[in-house]
Scaffold this motif. Structure first.
Motif, short mmCIF file in Angstrom:
data_model
loop_
_atom_site.label_atom_id
_atom_site.label_comp_id
_atom_site.label_asym_id
_atom_site.label_seq_id
_atom_site.Cartn_x
_atom_site.Cartn_y
_atom_site.Cartn_z
N THR A 163 0.89 -1.28 0.04
CA THR A 163 0.03 -0.12 -0.07
C THR A 163 0.95 1.19 0.10
O THR A 163 0.59 2.20 -0.80
CB THR A 163 -0.90 -0.05 1.23
N LYS A 164 1.86 1.28 0.82
CA LYS A 164 2.85 2.47 0.96
C LYS A 164 3.66 2.70 -0.44
O LYS A 164 3.68 3.71 -0.82
CB LYS A 164 3.70 2.32 1.88
N MET A 166 2.59 1.74 -3.40
CA MET A 166 1.36 2.23 -4.57
C MET A 166 1.41 3.59 -4.22
O MET A 166 0.98 4.39 -5.19
CB MET A 166 0.25 1.08 -4.39
N ALA A 167 1.16 3.87 -3.14
CA ALA A 167 0.90 5.59 -2.69
C ALA A 167 1.97 6.26 -3.15
O ALA A 167 1.75 7.35 -3.84
CB ALA A 167 0.82 5.48 -1.15
N LEU A 168 3.14 5.93 -3.22
CA LEU A 168 4.29 6.53 -3.82
C LEU A 168 4.30 6.64 -5.42
O LEU A 168 4.35 7.60 -5.78
CB LEU A 168 5.65 6.01 -3.24
N ASP A 169 3.78 5.64 -5.84
CA ASP A 169 4.08 5.45 -7.32
C ASP A 169 2.86 6.17 -7.93
O ASP A 169 3.08 6.56 -9.06
CB ASP A 169 4.13 3.89 -7.75
N TYR A 170 1.85 6.22 -7.27
CA TYR A 170 0.53 6.79 -8.22
C TYR A 170 0.23 8.07 -7.75
O TYR A 170 -0.64 8.87 -8.05
CB TYR A 170 -0.66 5.65 -7.88
N ALA A 171 0.86 8.66 -6.46
CA ALA A 171 0.50 10.09 -6.10
C ALA A 171 0.85 10.96 -7.34
O ALA A 171 -0.07 11.92 -7.51
CB ALA A 171 1.53 10.54 -4.89
N PRO A 172 1.74 10.95 -8.18
CA PRO A 172 1.91 11.97 -9.29
C PRO A 172 0.67 11.99 -10.34
O PRO A 172 0.55 13.00 -10.96
CB PRO A 172 2.95 11.38 -10.00
N GLY A 239 -1.25 6.70 1.60
CA GLY A 239 -0.15 5.73 2.22
C GLY A 239 -0.59 5.67 3.67
O GLY A 239 0.32 5.11 4.47
N CYS A 240 -1.83 5.77 4.25
CA CYS A 240 -2.08 5.43 5.49
C CYS A 240 -2.61 3.98 5.70
O CYS A 240 -3.35 3.40 4.97
CB CYS A 240 -3.44 6.31 5.82
#
Length: 254
Positions: A163-164, A166-172, A239-240
């Protein structure tokens, strides 16, 4: 206020347990929901309650073709996807690592973790269009451990870590990715397991006692938090790894 009005949610494993509670809560909050589940009878029963503005697809999240078809059917029916909720999962079998067969290990990882790979691979482009979000159903055991469930714990630890990432990868792309982490929840699967134990009443007391708030909840408490996490109210949350556990992880009760 219907906080999910005009949202389209693709939900796996939504015909029973926590998934069913989430499907009902999403619909009540104004979303249109497509539920993918391998239990076709339970799926049809759920759809009968939700109504014709929602949809279901019978399929196995372990199978690439089933997931791809379900995603395609969601877009065909509703024109978009705002939320992917990866809820499908299993806790079987209850064994230490050395007693777990290779097939059992592979099955747990295929259902609980690889399914997220398939939904993301075939759903991410739709989420880029809507700047939507992903919600993963993880578990507190992925953080605190659980005896006699080694492979299951490994999948949920992996889910939270994934989850964390993926949060970094898709935030943009403006896509949020979060996980919801129950401890014990009264689902049909848990009730069946409890009934099979030598002391079912003792098991029920135990499940109440491990939660600091004093009781083992139904799926609605998870669903209420899920509605928040996929809504605009959580628009700056990503990312929570969100505990919804009645304080079970605090460790004061045994």
């Amino acid at each position: 206020m219907a906080v999910l009005t005009d949202k389209v949610i693709f939900l796996t494993g939504g015909a029973s347990g926590i998934g069913k509670a989430c499907a009902e809560a999403y619909a009540k909050a104004g979303a249109r929901v497509l539920v993918m589940d391998k239990e076709e009878v339970l799926l049809n029963q759920l759809l009968g309650r939700l109504g014709n503005e929602h949809a279901g697809v019978a399929g196995d999240v372990q199978k690439e073709t089933d997931v791809r078809s379900a995603i395609e059917q969601t877009i065909s029916r509703f024109g978009k996807i705002d939320v992917i909720h990866n809820n499908a999962g299993t806790a079987h079998p209850s064994k230490p690592l050395d007693q777990t067969t290779e097939n059992e290990w592979d099955s747990l990882f295929s259902i609980n973790l690889k399914s997220v790979y398939w939904t993301t691979r075939y759903g991410i482009e739709a989420l880029k269009v809507t700047k939507g979000c992903i919600l993963n159903t993880s578990s507190m055991v992925g953080t605190i451990g659980q005896e006699n469930h080694a492979a299951y714990v490994a999948t949920k630890g992996g889910m939270s870590a994934l989850t964390k990432a993926m949060a970094l990868d898709y935030a943009p792309f403006g896509i949020r990715v979060n996980a919801i982490c129950p401890a014990g929840v009264w689902t049909p699967m848990l009730r069946q397991w409890a009934a099979q134990q030598p002391d079912p009443e003792g098991i029920e007391r135990y499940l109440d006692h491990i939660h600091t708030l004093g009781y083992c909840p139904e799926g609605d408490v998870i669903a209420d938090v899920a509605v928040f996490l996929v809504s605009e109210a959580a628009r700056f949350v990503t990312g929570c790894i969100m505990p919804v556990s009645g304080g079970a992880e605090l460790g004061y009760k045994k």
